[in-house]
Write a protein that holds these residues in place. Sequence first.
Motif, PDB file in Angstrom:
ATOM      1  N   HIS A 285       0.848  -1.189   0.000  1.00  0.00           N
ATOM      2  CA  HIS A 285       0.000   0.000   0.000  1.00  0.00           C
ATOM      3  C   HIS A 285       0.885   1.242   0.000  1.00  0.00           C
ATOM      4  CE1 HIS A 285      -3.575  -2.391   0.782  1.00  0.00           C
ATOM      5  NE2 HIS A 285      -2.940  -2.979   1.785  1.00  0.00           N
ATOM      6  N   TYR A 287       0.505   5.577   0.844  1.00  0.00           N
ATOM      7  CA  TYR A 287      -0.284   6.711   1.327  1.00  0.00           C
ATOM      8  C   TYR A 287       0.518   7.985   1.088  1.00  0.00           C
ATOM      9  CZ  TYR A 287      -3.169   3.264   3.717  1.00  0.00           C
ATOM     10  OH  TYR A 287      -3.983   2.203   3.993  1.00  0.00           O
ATOM     11  N   LEU A 294      -3.011  13.664   5.757  1.00  0.00           N
ATOM     12  CA  LEU A 294      -3.300  12.691   4.704  1.00  0.00           C
ATOM     13  C   LEU A 294      -3.874  13.392   3.476  1.00  0.00           C
ATOM     14  CD1 LEU A 294      -3.130   9.603   4.359  1.00  0.00           C
ATOM     15  CD2 LEU A 294      -5.549   9.509   4.985  1.00  0.00           C
ATOM     16  N   ASN A 307      -2.077   3.769  -5.776  1.00  0.00           N
ATOM     17  CA  ASN A 307      -1.640   4.964  -5.027  1.00  0.00           C
ATOM     18  C   ASN A 307      -0.147   5.242  -5.138  1.00  0.00           C
ATOM     19  OD1 ASN A 307      -4.273   4.889  -4.216  1.00  0.00           O
ATOM     20  ND2 ASN A 307      -3.859   5.320  -2.070  1.00  0.00           N
ATOM     21  N   CYS A 325       5.472  10.295   0.965  1.00  0.00           N
ATOM     22  CA  CYS A 325       4.701   9.081   0.712  1.00  0.00           C
ATOM     23  C   CYS A 325       5.168   8.009   1.682  1.00  0.00           C
ATOM     24  CB  CYS A 325       4.816   8.620  -0.739  1.00  0.00           C
ATOM     25  SG  CYS A 325       6.409   7.902  -1.186  1.00  0.00           S
TER      26      CYS A 325
END
Length: 639
Positions: A285, A287, A294, A307, A325
Amino acid sequence: MGPSFLGAGDNAPFSCYASSNPPSFYKWFFNGSLVSNTSEYVSPPLTEDMSGTYTCMAYNNITGKNSSADKMLTVLAPVTMASIKIVGAQPIENHTFTLTCETTGSVESVIWMYNWSPLYADNRRNLSMDNTTLTFDPVMKYDNGNYQCVASNQFSRNYSHIFSLDVFYGPEMPTIMGPNAAKRGDNATFRCYASSNPPCSYEWFFNGSVVSDTSEYVASLLTGESSVMYTCMAYNNITGKNITTYTMLTVFDPIEDVQIETSMNPAIVGHFYNLTCNVTGTAEHFYWMKNGELLHEDNRTVFYMDNKIVTFNPLELNDTGLYQCMALNPFWNKTSPSYMLLMNYGPETPMIDGPAFAETGQSAVFTCSAKSVPPSHYSWWFNGSSAANSSVFTTDPLSFNMSGEYTCMAYNNVTENNSTNSKMLTVIEAISSVMIRITTVPINLDVFTLTCDVSGPYDMIYWMKDNMHLNMTNSTANPLMSYHIKNNILYFTPVNRVNDGTYECVATNQAGQHKSPKYMLLVNYGPLNVMISGPDKAKVGSSVSLTCSAETQPDCDFLWFFNNPLSPNVEAGPVITFSVTKENEGIYVCKARNPVTNIEMFQYKTFMVIGHASALHFHSRGVLMLMGVFALSFPVLFN
C-alpha cells in the motif's frame, strides 16, 4: 336403527319399529340372510367380514302388507402398525427423496408430523392422495429433523417411530484460514474447511501438484517476491461432488528505502504534474501526505497504480507544500523524506506604485511588483520606448514633455509568461518654497497674524498646529481661542497663551503637499502674579535674602527699592541679599518689567528687625498714603 361404524369385537345393537295395526311382525336380514325374527337384534362380536347391509322387514298379517329399511354397517379393524420407510435413493441435497408410511389395520387417515408439528404440502413437499407418501422435490439440508406418521380410524390410532432425516450435501465452497502475507523464509500454515455431510476429504495443490491430503497444509521456507496460489479441493464420497478454492499468499521483502521522484520539472500552475513513490523492497500500500496531513483524491488530484503515483491535473497554487509518501506491507512501513513541491506561476497583473502627478524639476519613482514564482524580471517603457530594466524606475528631473504613459512588463522565464500594466503621469509646475511670515510680535490679547508665502501655483493651503490639522471650529468650542483664515493669512483675534505651539503652513497641488518650516509661537504676556518670598523679620546680624518672581513671557527685568519706589533702586535682579541692621527695617519694593510687553508691576514686603525698638509704626492710614505714592506712577500688587 343402529350404528354405521363399529370396531371389530364389538356387538352391534339394531332396533326396528313400524307403525301398524295390528302391530307388525319383524325380521332382520344380513346381506339377504335371516338373522333375527324380533324388532331388536344384537350381533355377535363383530369381525371385518360382518361389514355389510342389515335389513329390517315389518309385516302386517291382517293387511298382508310388508315394508323394509336398510342400515349399512362398516366394521373397522384396529390400526396396529405405522412405519416410515425410505423409497428409492438416499436423501441427497437437491435430489428427489421419498418417504412412505406403511400401516396395518383399517386406516381412515394418515398425517405427517415434522418436529412434532403437522406437516402440510407446499411447492416442494408433496403428499400422495391418501397421504401415505411424502415426496421432497428436491430435498434440502434444512429439511433435516424428526419426522413421524400417524395412522388412525374412528376407534384406533398408531404412531410410527421417529425418523430422523439427515440430508447428505456438499461439499459447499471451502473456507481457507491462514495468512495472506508472510516474510521471506517464514512458514505459513493453511487450514481448509468445507461444510459437508458426511465430512469430506481434502487435497492441497501447489503449482498443479498435490502437496497434502489433509485439511491442513504447511508451506515452509517461503521464497519469491510475488503472490503465489495454493488450492484446496474438498470431496464428498456420498454426494460424489467436489469443489475447489484457492488462497493467495504474498511473500514480502523488507522495505529499505522510499523516495519521491518526478520526471516533470518544473511544476507550473495550470499544467499537468505527477509525483511517483519509488520503493526498494516490497510494498503493498501507498499513502500520500501533504504538510503532515493525509492527502485525499478530488476532481483534480487522482491516485494511480495502487496509489503509487499521484497526479495533479491541473496544478493550482495551493498545491504548494511538503509532500511525503508512506510505503507499507503487513510487516514493514517506511516514509519518504519530505519533497518540496513549489508552484511556478505568474506573473499576475503587475501592481504599479508611483505618482499620478509630479512637479517639474523633481524625479518620479515608480515601483512595479507582480506575484510570480520564480520572481519576475521587469522592464519599463515610456510612450512605447524602453526606459529601464528593473522593478524600480526613477525618472530624470521632470519636464512638461515627460508627461505620458509609463508601462511595466513582468516576465517569468520559467512559465514564459508576461504581463503588463500602465500608469499615467502628468508633470505640473513645481511649488518651489513655502514659508511662514510674521509682521508683528505676538503679545497677549493683541491681534496677531501668520502669513503663508507660497512660490508657485497651488490648489489650496491649510494650517497645522503641533502636527495636527488646525480645526477652525475649535474657536467656537473654546472661548479663549479666536482665529480664522482668510486667503493665505491666519488671524488670531486676539492671540493668547492657549495659542502657543508649533505652526506649519501646508500648500497642496496635485503632486502632493509642501510644508513650511515650523514656526514656534510663544505669546508674550505679563508680568502676572508678582510675588516676594523671604522672611518678614530677622535678628540683627543675620543674613536675609528676598526673592521676587512673576509669571511672564519672556523673563522680566527686576529692580528693588527701599521704602520709596521713586528713589533710586538699591538692587537689580530677582534676589536682594543683606546683613540685618536696624537700618534695614522698612518696606522692600520689587518692580517687575516685561521688556517685550513693556508692562511693569510692583510688589512690596514689610521687613522688621528683631532685638530693638522698631521705628516703624504703620497705621492703616499711613500705609494707604504710601501705596498712594506707588500708584501715582506704577501698578501695584499687594501681598
